[in-house]
Design an enzyme around this catalytic site. Structure first.
Site, PDB file in Angstrom:
ATOM      1  N   GLY A  88       1.553   2.417  11.178  1.00 39.80           N
ATOM      2  CA  GLY A  88       2.547   3.478  10.822  1.00 39.80           C
ATOM      3  C   GLY A  88       3.160   3.966  12.297  1.00 39.80           C
ATOM      4  O   GLY A  88       3.754   4.935  12.376  1.00 39.80           O
ATOM      5  N   ASN A 113       0.755  -1.029   0.092  1.00 41.39           N
ATOM      6  CA  ASN A 113      -0.140  -0.152  -0.039  1.00 41.39           C
ATOM      7  C   ASN A 113       0.990   1.143   0.089  1.00 41.39           C
ATOM      8  O   ASN A 113       1.392   1.509   0.918  1.00 41.39           O
ATOM      9  CB  ASN A 113      -0.959  -0.029   1.425  1.00 41.39           C
ATOM     10  CG  ASN A 113      -1.811   1.112   1.379  1.00 41.39           C
ATOM     11  OD1 ASN A 113      -1.815   2.042   0.435  1.00 41.39           O
ATOM     12  ND2 ASN A 113      -2.350   1.489   2.572  1.00 41.39           N
ATOM     13  N   GLU A 141      -6.193  -4.875  10.255  1.00 41.28           N
ATOM     14  CA  GLU A 141      -5.280  -3.752  10.526  1.00 41.28           C
ATOM     15  C   GLU A 141      -5.837  -2.971  11.827  1.00 41.28           C
ATOM     16  O   GLU A 141      -6.489  -2.269  11.868  1.00 41.28           O
ATOM     17  CB  GLU A 141      -5.185  -2.692   9.375  1.00 41.28           C
ATOM     18  CG  GLU A 141      -4.800  -3.371   8.024  1.00 41.28           C
ATOM     19  CD  GLU A 141      -4.040  -2.326   7.173  1.00 41.28           C
ATOM     20  OE1 GLU A 141      -2.836  -2.407   6.969  1.00 41.28           O
ATOM     21  OE2 GLU A 141      -4.690  -1.234   6.983  1.00 41.28           O
ATOM     22  N   HIS A 156      -9.866   1.245   4.482  1.00 40.42           N
ATOM     23  CA  HIS A 156      -8.726   1.722   5.296  1.00 40.42           C
ATOM     24  C   HIS A 156      -9.020   2.594   6.210  1.00 40.42           C
ATOM     25  O   HIS A 156      -9.589   3.579   5.979  1.00 40.42           O
ATOM     26  CB  HIS A 156      -7.756   2.148   4.231  1.00 40.42           C
ATOM     27  CG  HIS A 156      -6.285   2.205   4.727  1.00 40.42           C
ATOM     28  ND1 HIS A 156      -5.721   3.230   5.708  1.00 40.42           N
ATOM     29  CD2 HIS A 156      -5.455   1.318   4.812  1.00 40.42           C
ATOM     30  CE1 HIS A 156      -4.783   2.812   6.105  1.00 40.42           C
ATOM     31  NE2 HIS A 156      -4.328   1.759   5.568  1.00 40.42           N
ATOM     32  N   SER A 215       2.440  -1.800  10.377  1.00 41.55           N
ATOM     33  CA  SER A 215       3.886  -1.856  10.881  1.00 41.55           C
ATOM     34  C   SER A 215       4.513  -3.172  10.349  1.00 41.55           C
ATOM     35  O   SER A 215       5.425  -3.404  10.903  1.00 41.55           O
ATOM     36  CB  SER A 215       3.940  -1.725  12.278  1.00 41.55           C
ATOM     37  OG  SER A 215       3.561  -0.045  12.514  1.00 41.55           O
ATOM     38  N   GLU A 263      -7.383   5.008   7.385  1.00 45.08           N
ATOM     39  CA  GLU A 263      -6.891   6.303   7.115  1.00 45.08           C
ATOM     40  C   GLU A 263      -8.271   6.919   6.511  1.00 45.08           C
ATOM     41  O   GLU A 263      -8.529   8.259   6.431  1.00 45.08           O
ATOM     42  CB  GLU A 263      -5.712   6.395   6.259  1.00 45.08           C
ATOM     43  CG  GLU A 263      -4.429   6.307   7.136  1.00 45.08           C
ATOM     44  CD  GLU A 263      -3.412   5.878   6.339  1.00 45.08           C
ATOM     45  OE1 GLU A 263      -3.596   5.926   5.235  1.00 45.08           O
ATOM     46  OE2 GLU A 263      -2.473   5.294   7.018  1.00 45.08           O
ATOM     47  N   LYS A 286       0.111   4.368  -0.626  1.00 47.71           N
ATOM     48  CA  LYS A 286      -0.572   5.449  -0.028  1.00 47.71           C
ATOM     49  C   LYS A 286      -0.324   6.586  -0.874  1.00 47.71           C
ATOM     50  O   LYS A 286      -0.374   6.500  -2.209  1.00 47.71           O
ATOM     51  CB  LYS A 286      -0.143   5.962   1.460  1.00 47.71           C
ATOM     52  CG  LYS A 286      -0.236   4.452   2.500  1.00 47.71           C
ATOM     53  CD  LYS A 286      -0.032   5.008   3.871  1.00 47.71           C
ATOM     54  CE  LYS A 286      -0.207   3.357   4.618  1.00 47.71           C
ATOM     55  NZ  LYS A 286      -0.244   3.785   5.995  1.00 47.71           N
TER      56      LYS A 286
HETATM   57  P1  PGA Z   1       2.268   0.535   7.628  1.00 50.64           P
HETATM   58  O1  PGA Z   1       0.808   0.665   7.009  1.00 50.64           O
HETATM   59  O2  PGA Z   1       2.868  -0.624   7.063  1.00 50.64           O
HETATM   60  O3  PGA Z   1       3.034   1.719   7.289  1.00 50.64           O
HETATM   61  O4  PGA Z   1       1.957   0.530   9.037  1.00 50.64           O
HETATM   62  C1  PGA Z   1       0.000  -0.391   6.774  1.00 50.64           C
HETATM   63  C2  PGA Z   1      -1.367  -0.014   6.141  1.00 50.64           C
HETATM   64  O5  PGA Z   1      -1.539   1.268   6.310  1.00 50.64           O
HETATM   65  O6  PGA Z   1      -1.853  -0.491   5.063  1.00 50.64           O
END
Ligand code: PGA
Length: 246
Positions: A174, A11, A168, A99, A207, A101, A13
């Site tokens: 993150g 991903n 997740e 997601h 992460s 976010e 982003k």
């Molecule tokens: P990250 O993001 O691996 O940077 O924690 C995962 C995600 O948002 O899908």
């Protein structure tokens, strides 16, 4: 050493430009060398890169996915948006929906449900993200939250064959934090059981990196990983895949 079919989803982003695509050559070469291992690599770049990336990945084992879409399955006056049909047309085969976010910026379960339905109609495979916040975890509401997100997000969707779940935890995205193995196992089991005797594939995200993968890969109910930050480095991403099979 796992013999299971594993998914590795990158991903990106809101990162990446045309030059970034050159860095994927090493991943393509790596995937050619590892014929014996059963896995699927899916890159989900920003929309601007879906077309060029899908061209580049033709005749490789890698696929392209999108990161979100407008819920309207038809064309319409929605300035700045794209729908699932357009993403499919640009070369996407998969799409990340739900997601955290996007949930944090206002996406409800109901809206996500509409998006999932539109993506199914367009012929995309869905990577449906669910997960609890830190507060919910502390209040021991994880299962309740997961159940609600699953039941409402997938309301009146009968055919699950094109849906993959990505668990997740919001607090792990993150942050460098991952759940304790026993907690992760419990959540994945809870999700699996929610679907009765035909559970979908369940991935873990949050992460994931080339160090903690050695711990995560031992949870054998997990069918793969959704990787954010670490997927921007082909070296780290390859390392994650390699270590999963070691
Ligand atoms: P990250 O993001 O691996 O940077 O924690 C995962 C995600 O948002 O899908």
């Amino acid at each position: 050493m796992t013999n299971k079919y594993m998914y590795f989803i990158a991903n990106w982003k809101m990162f990446g430009d045309l030059r970034t695509l050159n860095t994927l050559d090493s991943v393509i070469n790596f995937s050619k060398l590892k014929r014996k291992n059963k896995f699927k690599i899916i890159y989900c770049p920003p929309n601007t890169l879906i077309r060029p990336l899908s061209k580049r990945l033709m005749k490789t084992r890698l696929d392209v996915g999108a990161q979100n879409c407008h819920e309207n399955e038809n064309y319409g006056a929605f300035t700045g948006h794209v729908n699932s049909k357009m993403l499919k047309n640009a070369g996407a085969k998969y799409i990340i929906l739900g997601h955290s976010e996007n949930r944090q910026s206002g996406e409800t379960d109901k809206l996500i449900n509409l998006k999932i339905k539109s993506a199914i109609k367009a012929g995309l495979k869905i990577i449906f993200c669910i997960g609890e916040t830190l507060k919910e975890k502390k209040n021991k509401k994880t299962n309740r939250v997961l159940a609600k997100q699953i039941d409402n997000g997938l309301r009146s969707i009968k055919n699950m064959s094109n849906i993959i779940i990505a668990y997740e935890p919001v607090w792990s995205i993150g942050t460098g934090l991952i759940p304790k193995s026993e907690d992760l196992l419990k959540s994945v089991l809870f999700i699996k059981n929610r679907f009765g005797n035909k559970p979908p594939k369940i991935l873990y995200g949050g992460s994931v990196n080339n160090n903690n993968i050695t711990q995560l890969k031992d949870i054998n109910l997990i069918d793969g990983f959704l990787v954010g930050g670490a997927s921007q480095s082909s070296k780290k991403f390859i390392d994650i895949i390699r270590k999963t099979f070691n």
